[in-house]
Write a protein that holds these residues in place. Structure first.
Motif: not given
Length: 812
Positions: A115-119, A182-186, A241-251
């Motif tokens: 589901s992700g690019s890095t994996p 803002v971007r995921s570090d991936s 970003t991915t959902s999991s990382e943006l979720r951390i920022l929004l929180e």
């Protein structure tokens, strides 16, 4: 599930992997996933199972052949992804098959995921030497299109290169030139943002800040990023970003609310329904994969028995979390036991929500693409019948070759891959809008089709709702647009979107918003006050309609009338001693020439034309010479008359009436000759003077030959000087009616006027040059008529007792 041909699947069902402390004294345990179940990813995995079962029940695709599957959880972790990839490459089967006609049970023909690019990058590099094809449903990094590095990689989701271009066009479409990033570090975030920033630069978009985050970063770094967003002036934030990382920022942002921000999202999070709980993102806009319908999928997802749930650790955890119960022996005494009465139909989660199938359809298409590739390798179509041999030994390399050629349609959706393993890029534009109930919903408001011609890819067909529910497009610029009439000047040390608006220089305009330069108006045009339009310059000349022209014309007419009245008075008293004593013939000729002098000034008023330019200067020169010649003749007559009174003098016979006429004609002829040569060689002509005044045109007569003009004036001045000298010599001759004194005063005025005229003429601007010339003509003419004829008219009209021969002969 076992099968004749096995397909692997890797999904990020959980978020974290279990941290294991190695003591290096015992064999390390297998890596395990922890954290809550991602119900969306679970739906992806179950969709793969659904597609394989649907193919196994098909009579057209792989008839008589059973596909198997091995599905693994990668925990959204590269180490776990690599581990499960090795498992799929090596097979889980411990039995070696040596016969030729047996099922290749356990051998993976292809892998669906990740589901992700890095994996996905890690997976592709591991399985590349084995030529095992990989078809991803959600790895969008543009880097994966590089076939030299990833020759075995395919995907059913469009590359981020297309999404990055679409996002840049979206930002430009709404006039946002100052944004945050803002971007995921991936690999997904870094490569996607790099593509976006490159596309944004081409569109003239500037980035105030570009920050990265990862879910493994320390909390202090997340806090710093949140503070950057709070302090920034950019209203729009593009989040790759991915959902999991943006979720951390929004929180983190929710802990200390920041000013309202307009979020622009990538596919990875903007269509994730779990993210809709963040109300600060209301109004978010982003691109998503097109919605689709997969018949019977919902029924399959909801058709779960307790036996099936218990057989899968992932389904078990999902079931227990959803219904707050425990299965079987794992339940403690005080915990509720799952007894089968739980109704999944009533469950509200991403797993059961099939109202907007987007990435789910990408999984579905990936499975079918692999099935078609296997079908093309092991099946033959003969006599309208398809025959497949499930005992045919094929290698993954053959499936890889066939994948490059697949081209089919499933449920109305076309599936094919280009030379880079990418599908045709089509997106929906989605907008997070508040419903009447107050909840946030994803609404499709437009389309983007990268296959359409340049400029036609983008189409919005519904109204959008922006941040805070506003209906107006938010403004996000570093500097306000420069209006027409100004130009942009970059601010030192800042991006190109930060600039000052400087008014256009004199004579230049800019007629567009945000113009980078001003351009001059055509020669005969001048900017308006706003300096955004060129208008024709007003044409200026001394006209009869303006006050100055009317005054000068009035004085001309008055002067001419005065000369005519004087002539009439002289004619009526032509037999009187004062008229006869002062050479009446030259007096009448002088009055005639003065009348012409006054009227000559009228030719200088009005719009210059060819005939008026030639007439005004030549007529002025000839008439004034005629006038001065008459005065000169009268002066000579006075001198000759007193010379004749001396005993034995016979001077008058040499300067009688005939000689006087010849003198006037000769002097005048010389001026006529000069004017004729001037007109023949380089005559005056009308011209538009564009240099004296920048903002208006002066319509005037050019001299043609300046030498001709100054020769004409010089000749008049020479005669006037000669006349003045003779008048000075005769001023003290004894006679009550001696004109020499009067001529002296008139010539003094005449010379003073024309000497003053020269610097005034040269320095006067525009139409005032003509006015100075007219003033000189009128002043010198009035000087002559008043100094020479006014005293005589006074005696004739008011002192008739002095107009006698006795008074004339009285020399005392």
């Amino acid at each position: 599930m076992d099968g004749d041909y096995v397909i692997g699947g890797v999904f990020s069902i959980r978020y974290y992997k279990q941290t294991v402390m190695h003591n290096y004294t015992t064999m390390p345990e297998s890596q395990k996933c922890t954290g809550s179940i991602d119900s969306r990813e679970l739906r992806f995995a179950r969709t793969m199972v659904f597609a394989i079962e649907e193919i196994n029940n098909s009579t057209e695709l792989l008839p008589g052949i059973k596909l198997g599957y091995q599905i693994h959880d990668s925990c959204t972790s590269v180490p776990v992804t690599m581990h499960v990839t090795f498992q799929l490459s090596n097979s889980l089967d411990s039995v070696f098959y040596t016969g030729d006609n047996c099922s290749q049970s356990g051998m993976v023909m292809a892998i669906v995921g990740e589901s992700g690019s890095t994996p996905s990058i890690s997976m592709s590099r591991i399985i590349r030497p084995f030529n095992i094809p990989q078809v991803s449903h959600f790895a969008t990094c543009a880097c994966l299109s590089d076939k030299q590095q990833y020759p075995n990689f395919f995907r059913t989701v469009p590359s981020d290169q297309f999404q990055a271009d679409a996002l840049a066009k979206l930002v430009k479409h709404f006039g946002w030139t100052w944004i945050g990033a803002v971007r995921s570090d991936s690999d997904y975030g870094n490569n996607g943002m790099a593509s976006f920033l490159q596309a944004a630069q081409k569109e003239g978009i500037c980035v105030e800040y570009s920050e990265s985050l990862h879910r493994t970063h320390p909390h202090s770094r997340i806090q710093r990023l949140a503070d950057v967003i709070r302090r920034s002036s950019a209203v729009v934030i593009v989040a790759f970003t991915t959902s999991s990382e943006l979720r951390i920022l929004l929180e983190e942002l929710a802990l200390k609310p920041s000013p309202p921000r307009q979020w622009i999202g990538s596919e990875a999070w903007v269509t994730n329904r779990d993210m809709l709980k963040f109300r600060s993102c209301a109004g978010a806009v982003g691109f998503s994969i097109q919605q689709s319908v997969i018949p019977s999928l919902r029924d399959f997802l909801l058709d779960l028995s307790l036996t099936e749930v218990a057989a899968s650790p992932e389904l078990t955890e999902f079931w227990e979390d959803a219904f707050n119960c425990r299965l079987g022996k794992s339940a403690a005494i005080d915990e509720h036991v799952c007894d089968g009465t739980e109704n999944i139909q009533t469950l509200s989660s991403q797993y059961t929500d099939t109202s907007q199938l987007r990435i789910t359809n990408m999984v579905y298409k990936a499975v079918y693409a692999i099935a078609h590739a296997i079908h093309n390798e092991v099946c033959q179509d003969t006599n309208s019948k398809t025959q497949c041999d499930k005992f045919t030994r094929i290698e993954s390399k053959q499936v890889l070759t066939q994948l490059k050629k697949v081209n089919f349609s499933q449920n109305g959706y076309d599936v094919s891959f280009d030379a880079n393993g990418d599908p045709v890029a089509r997106y929906e534009l989605v907008n997070w809008q508040k419903s009447e109930s107050g909840s946030i919903e994803m609404v499709t408001v437009g389309l983007y089709d990268a296959s359409l011609p340049e400029g036609q890819e983008f189409h919005i067909n519904r109204n959008l709702t922006w941040v805070d529910g506003d209906k107006h497009v938010p403004v996000s610029v570093c500097s306000d647009s420069c209006p027409p009439g100004t130009r942009k000047v970059l601010q030192k040390g800042k991006p190109i979107c930060c600039y000052d608006c400087i008014p256009c220089p004199e004579g230049e305009i800019s007629n567009a918003t945000d113009s980078t330069d001003c351009f001059p108006c055509p020669k005969e045009f001048w900017p308006n006050a706003e300096r955004d339009t060129c208008f024709p310059k007003p044409v200026e000349f001394l006209s009869f309609d303006e006050v100055l022209g009317i005054i000068l014309a009035a004085f001309s007419v008055v002067g001419a009338c005065l000369a005519i009245i004087t002539a009439a008075v002289f004619f009526c008293h032509r037999t009187s001693p004062i008229v006869r004593a002062n050479n009446s013939e030259l007096s009448f000729l002088l009055l005639f020439s003065l009348t012409l002098c006054f009227l000559c000034s009228l030719t200088f008023i009005g719009a210059p034309s060819d005939w008026s330019c030639r007439l005004r200067h030549t007529a002025f020169g000839i008439i004034f010479v005629l006038c001065i010649s008459c005065v000169l003749g009268k002066t000579i007559v006075v001198l000759m008359a007193f010379k004749a009174t001396l005993p034995g003098s016979n001077v008058m016979k040499w300067f009688g009436p005939t000689q006087q006429r010849m003198t006037v004609v000769s002097f005048t002829f010389i001026q006529v000759l000069i004017c004729t040569i001037w007109l023949l060689l380089s005559p005056p002509f009308p011209m538009k003077n564009l240099t004296t005044f920048k903002e208006r045109i002066i319509l005037e007569c050019a001299l043609g030959s300046a030498i001709g003009f100054w020769v004409v004036l010089g000749y008049i001045g020479l005669l006037a000087l000669f006349c003045f000298v003779l008048a000075v010599l005769a001023r003290k001759l004894p006679d009550n009616f001696n004109e020499a004194k009067l001529i002296t005063f008139s010539m003094l005025i005449f010379c003073a006027v024309w000497i003053t005229f020269i610097p005034a003429y040269v320095s006067s601007p525009g139409k005032f040059t003509v006015a100075v010339e007219i003033f000189a003509i009128l002043a010198s003419s009035f000087g002559l008529i008043l100094c020479i004829f006014a005293p005589k008219c006074y005696i004739i009209l008011f002192k008739p007792e002095k107009n006698t021969k006795k008074h004339l002969m009285n020399k005392n």
